[in-house]
Design a protein around this motif. Structure first.
Motif, PDB file in Angstrom:
ATOM      1  N   ALA A  97      -0.555  11.837  55.931  1.00 41.70           N
ATOM      2  CA  ALA A  97      -0.573  10.638  54.955  1.00 41.70           C
ATOM      3  C   ALA A  97      -0.516  11.239  53.556  1.00 41.70           C
ATOM      4  O   ALA A  97      -1.377  12.142  53.375  1.00 41.70           O
ATOM      5  N   GLY A  98       0.009  10.548  52.721  1.00 42.60           N
ATOM      6  CA  GLY A  98       0.236  10.938  51.492  1.00 42.60           C
ATOM      7  C   GLY A  98      -0.982  10.401  50.601  1.00 42.60           C
ATOM      8  O   GLY A  98      -1.770   9.638  51.025  1.00 42.60           O
ATOM      9  N   VAL A  99      -1.096  10.925  49.464  1.00 38.28           N
ATOM     10  CA  VAL A  99      -2.170  10.299  48.492  1.00 38.28           C
ATOM     11  C   VAL A  99      -2.195   8.965  48.426  1.00 38.28           C
ATOM     12  O   VAL A  99      -2.945   8.344  47.907  1.00 38.28           O
ATOM     13  N   GLU A 100      -0.833   8.341  48.032  1.00 38.14           N
ATOM     14  CA  GLU A 100      -0.748   6.884  48.233  1.00 38.14           C
ATOM     15  C   GLU A 100      -0.537   6.267  49.488  1.00 38.14           C
ATOM     16  O   GLU A 100       0.201   6.812  50.197  1.00 38.14           O
ATOM     17  N   ILE A 135       4.076  12.609  54.367  1.00 39.80           N
ATOM     18  CA  ILE A 135       4.575  13.812  54.012  1.00 39.80           C
ATOM     19  C   ILE A 135       4.544  14.675  55.164  1.00 39.80           C
ATOM     20  O   ILE A 135       3.781  14.741  56.186  1.00 39.80           O
ATOM     21  N   LEU A 136       5.754  15.415  55.194  1.00 38.58           N
ATOM     22  CA  LEU A 136       6.141  16.469  56.231  1.00 38.58           C
ATOM     23  C   LEU A 136       5.834  17.772  55.480  1.00 38.58           C
ATOM     24  O   LEU A 136       6.552  18.309  54.777  1.00 38.58           O
ATOM     25  N   ASP A 137       4.967  18.519  56.127  1.00 38.22           N
ATOM     26  CA  ASP A 137       4.448  19.895  55.824  1.00 38.22           C
ATOM     27  C   ASP A 137       5.249  20.871  56.636  1.00 38.22           C
ATOM     28  O   ASP A 137       4.756  20.908  57.813  1.00 38.22           O
ATOM     29  N   LEU A 154       8.574  14.183  51.414  1.00 39.03           N
ATOM     30  CA  LEU A 154       8.000  12.650  51.558  1.00 39.03           C
ATOM     31  C   LEU A 154       9.166  12.253  52.178  1.00 39.03           C
ATOM     32  O   LEU A 154      10.220  11.867  51.907  1.00 39.03           O
ATOM     33  N   LEU A 155       8.820  11.819  53.379  1.00 38.44           N
ATOM     34  CA  LEU A 155       9.647  11.242  54.557  1.00 38.44           C
ATOM     35  C   LEU A 155       9.962   9.600  54.082  1.00 38.44           C
ATOM     36  O   LEU A 155       9.072   8.717  53.884  1.00 38.44           O
ATOM     37  N   LEU A 156      11.339   9.359  53.747  1.00 41.87           N
ATOM     38  CA  LEU A 156      11.630   8.160  53.521  1.00 41.87           C
ATOM     39  C   LEU A 156      12.762   7.538  54.665  1.00 41.87           C
ATOM     40  O   LEU A 156      13.598   8.196  54.920  1.00 41.87           O
ATOM     41  N   THR A 194       7.319   6.082  44.227  1.00 43.22           N
ATOM     42  CA  THR A 194       5.950   5.701  43.987  1.00 43.22           C
ATOM     43  C   THR A 194       4.791   6.763  44.506  1.00 43.22           C
ATOM     44  O   THR A 194       3.762   6.833  44.074  1.00 43.22           O
ATOM     45  N   CYS A 195       5.686   7.650  45.322  1.00 40.55           N
ATOM     46  CA  CYS A 195       4.632   8.506  45.902  1.00 40.55           C
ATOM     47  C   CYS A 195       4.629   9.799  45.254  1.00 40.55           C
ATOM     48  O   CYS A 195       5.683  10.249  44.329  1.00 40.55           O
TER      49      CYS A 195
END
Length: 130
Positions: free
Chosen positions: A68-71, A76-78, A85-87, A113-114
């Motif tokens: 999960a991202g901070v927003e 997020i794919l690490d 950032l997966l869109l 916005t992420c």
């Protein structure tokens, strides 16, 4: 009548005062010597690199762990070497903690916005068996 002629002459001369005379050649110049100011061309704009980056090629596939991202709503794919950032990823497959493989296109300049990861427009999402 003289007053009117004087006013018209003043207006005529005032109108001509803003105009510049055409440039004239130097009065004395010997053949073969140029005394005019050299013309320096404007600098050319910097060129962009034409070397394609693998991240910019359409249809690349990357593998990693989803978090999960901070927003809220940001995934997020690490990959171990990069964060994407997966869109548009399939949210039934791309869940926090899952190891997935996504195919799509990275767009480093895309606005989101992420606040983390390189934006990656996903075309295909699949879970990695492991």
């Amino acid at each position: 009548m003289r007053g009117l002629a004087a006013v018209l002459l003043c207006l005529f001369l005032a109108g001509c005062a803003g105009q510049q005379a055409p440039p004239q050649a130097p009065a004395s110049s010997s053949p073969g010597t140029d005394t005019s100011t050299p013309i320096i061309p404007a600098p050319l704009p910097p060129t962009l690199s034409t070397t394609p980056s693998r991240a910019l090629e359409p249809g690349i596939t990357v593998r990693g762990t989803v978090s999960a991202g901070v927003e809220a709503g940001c995934l997020i794919l690490d990959t171990g070497t990069a964060q994407y950032l997966l869109l548009g990823a399939d949210t039934a497959i791309a869940v926090a903690g899952a190891e997935v493989e996504v195919t799509g296109k990275a767009e480093p300049g895309a606005m989101t916005t992420c606040q983390q990861g390189t934006p990656f427009h996903v075309e295909k999402t699949q879970r990695v068996n492991g």
